[in-house]
Design an enzyme around this catalytic site. Sequence first.
Site, PDB file in Angstrom:
ATOM      1  N   ASP A  48       0.839  -1.206   0.000  1.00 19.39           N
ATOM      2  CA  ASP A  48       0.000   0.000   0.000  1.00 19.39           C
ATOM      3  C   ASP A  48       0.870   1.251   0.000  1.00 19.39           C
ATOM      4  O   ASP A  48       0.359   2.374  -0.105  1.00 19.39           O
ATOM      5  CB  ASP A  48      -1.018  -0.008   1.155  1.00 19.39           C
ATOM      6  CG  ASP A  48      -0.368  -0.087   2.516  1.00 19.39           C
ATOM      7  OD1 ASP A  48       0.867  -0.183   2.597  1.00 19.39           O
ATOM      8  OD2 ASP A  48      -1.117  -0.061   3.514  1.00 19.39           O
ATOM      9  N   SER A  49       2.212   1.063   0.018  1.00 19.14           N
ATOM     10  CA  SER A  49       3.132   2.176  -0.230  1.00 19.14           C
ATOM     11  C   SER A  49       2.889   2.767  -1.615  1.00 19.14           C
ATOM     12  O   SER A  49       3.334   3.885  -1.901  1.00 19.14           O
ATOM     13  CB  SER A  49       4.591   1.714  -0.094  1.00 19.14           C
ATOM     14  OG  SER A  49       4.815   0.560  -0.884  1.00 19.14           O
ATOM     15  N   LYS A 116      -1.218  -9.374   2.938  1.00 20.93           N
ATOM     16  CA  LYS A 116      -0.499  -8.923   4.137  1.00 20.93           C
ATOM     17  C   LYS A 116      -1.390  -7.960   4.902  1.00 20.93           C
ATOM     18  O   LYS A 116      -2.085  -7.142   4.292  1.00 20.93           O
ATOM     19  CB  LYS A 116       0.818  -8.248   3.736  1.00 20.93           C
ATOM     20  CG  LYS A 116       1.585  -7.659   4.924  1.00 20.93           C
ATOM     21  CD  LYS A 116       3.022  -7.338   4.579  1.00 20.93           C
ATOM     22  CE  LYS A 116       3.258  -6.022   3.882  1.00 20.93           C
ATOM     23  NZ  LYS A 116       2.797  -4.828   4.614  1.00 20.93           N
ATOM     24  N   GLU A 185       8.966  -3.960  10.770  1.00 17.40           N
ATOM     25  CA  GLU A 185       9.370  -2.663  10.223  1.00 17.40           C
ATOM     26  C   GLU A 185       9.827  -1.720  11.333  1.00 17.40           C
ATOM     27  O   GLU A 185       9.109  -1.525  12.336  1.00 17.40           O
ATOM     28  CB  GLU A 185       8.199  -2.026   9.446  1.00 17.40           C
ATOM     29  CG  GLU A 185       8.561  -0.647   8.892  1.00 17.40           C
ATOM     30  CD  GLU A 185       7.600  -0.130   7.831  1.00 17.40           C
ATOM     31  OE1 GLU A 185       6.692  -0.865   7.424  1.00 17.40           O
ATOM     32  OE2 GLU A 185       7.790   1.026   7.414  1.00 17.40           O
TER      33      GLU A 185
HETATM   34  O1  KIV Z   1       3.545  -1.118   1.618  1.00 11.97           O
HETATM   35  C1  KIV Z   1       4.741  -1.479   1.685  1.00 11.97           C
HETATM   36  O2  KIV Z   1       5.556  -1.195   0.817  1.00 11.97           O
HETATM   37  C2  KIV Z   1       5.138  -2.245   2.856  1.00 11.97           C
HETATM   38  C3  KIV Z   1       6.614  -2.433   3.080  1.00 11.97           C
HETATM   39  C4  KIV Z   1       7.158  -1.206   3.683  1.00 11.97           C
HETATM   40  C5  KIV Z   1       6.906  -3.634   3.885  1.00 11.97           C
HETATM   41  O3  KIV Z   1       4.325  -2.659   3.618  1.00 11.97           O
END
Ligand code: KIV
Length: 282
Positions: A48-49, A116, A185
């Site tokens: 979700d980044s 996730k 994280e």
């Molecule tokens: O959304 C993402 O990119 C993540 C990573 C920082 C693990 O959850």
Amino acid sequence: MGTRVTAPAVRACKVARGSTPLVMVTAYDAPTARMVDDAGADLILVGDSVAMVVLGHDDTLSVTVDEMAHHTAAVSRTSPRAMVVTDLPWLSYHLSTEDTVRNAARLIRAGAAAVKLEGGRRRVPMVEALVDAEMPVMGHLGLTPQSVHALGGFKVQGRRPEAADALVEDALALVDAGVFALVLEAVPGAVARRVTEAVPVPTIGIGAGPACDGQVLVLHDLLGLEDRVLPRFVRRYASLRADGTAAVGAFAADVRSGAFPGPEETYEPEPGFGVEASGLPA
Ligand code: KIV
């Protein structure tokens, strides 16, 4: 690992049992998925980044299940060898187990092989419901960006002994509920080591030191495509934003000077055509 990376294969990759560390990198579309897969990553995270590094938001809270499914489908169309894991976005797994399963199923139908989600003991019923519906789940503890307001910012977690103990308890609860791997994280390296030694599934660290069973970075950070912020845990392996800006600048200069297009970028008419046909696609 064999041709297509699977959740059981990832679960078996516990470095403590002698495996090579797992490599996970984010990707959000077909070209980035091909890049990450061709580079040999074990897992592609449709994180979700995407909200921050692609869609221009300040945090991850705005991205929706529809948007995550859209990006997952683009990644999955490239048929990567790497396992595709997609983030359940904020509020897609907080309301009820039924809602969670329905939202996760949309991501699986879009091509994810696992989902996730962020958070510890409070997420146990959701993890159990997903596993019960045959969907592999990756946990995410420590700095959980979807809790940015509750945490008071993007801050390192687990620095105090009681917070470190809570992290270990959360990890064990998620493992009992059925997660096949855990992202840690922004936690101190020593705390990540404690969690890694306590759980039978691989831990994948981002800002969690070298003791984890694998490492993950956001592709745009790794490539230097996102260069506005540089968290301490990011190592840049390229400067694509600077290179890209220079390349577009060179194109603009060539257009303005008349150097582009040249004869090699210009079509010729078939022999015998009048000069007025010159420049049309052959
Ligand atoms: O959304 C993402 O990119 C993540 C990573 C920082 C693990 O959850």
